[in-house]
Write a protein that holds these residues in place. Sequence first.
Motif: not given
Length: 262
Positions: A206, A243-245, A247-252, A255, A261
């Motif tokens: 990340m 893990t989900e957090e 993934n959210i930061l990597r999705g940001i 983008k 994503p």
Amino acid sequence: MKQPQNTATLFHRLRIILVETSRPGNIGSVARAMKTMGFGELVLVNPRFDGALEHEEAVAFASGAQDILASARIVGSMAEALEGIHFAAAVSARLREYSPPVLAPRQFAEQAAGGGLHAALIFGNERFGLPNEIVEKCNVLINIPANPDYSSLNLAQAAQVLVYECRMAALAAPAMAATPAEPAEAAAAGIGFQGEAASLTQIDAMYEHLEQALVAIGFLDASNPRKLMPRLKRMFSRTRLETEEVNILRGIARKIMGKDPQ
């Protein structure tokens, strides 16, 4: 849905990592310290001599803990050493300007014993200690509160202090778990929804992704990064990323870089 918690005791969840150790006797002495306190997982990262686990001095200093040496692993990188680890602590006598949060040995032991996560204690080279780039990967920095007028502990002595505190915390953990918590204490302990803890490998990826995104938008100058990434790592190390957090930061980050994503 709440993720199942690892119910194994700290005796089965703690990994001792020695980085670029120079003296075979210290490896044997650490193995002995581990066995006397009931821990068994030892990993060496690039020891500075060949045959580290079979060296006659290491075997002699292990003094009955040869089984720890026999089951130990030698790896070529910190990424390999930290695989599967969720809570890592760098052990250092030297405080750093941009280090992760600093804990005393007992604080680390209590958190590691009660969290149900796979934890690691990381010890550096006898002469040079741990480099900043390894310290920055960790969740916390452990500083042993020794005599300020003479705070010199060798590698095996420092390891003995840490594994002793971890043993005491591991033995106390079942009794603490059996005591009903008050509502406020239960909330503070994280009872309720809790996602799967992110591993150090996931968090490190990340950081790399986030750094690329910050360079892409011109917020970070790759040729003159100053201390931005160490500051960000310090900020995130004060949290328990799931893990989900991550993934959210990597999705940001994706983008920001103009990639949808996946």
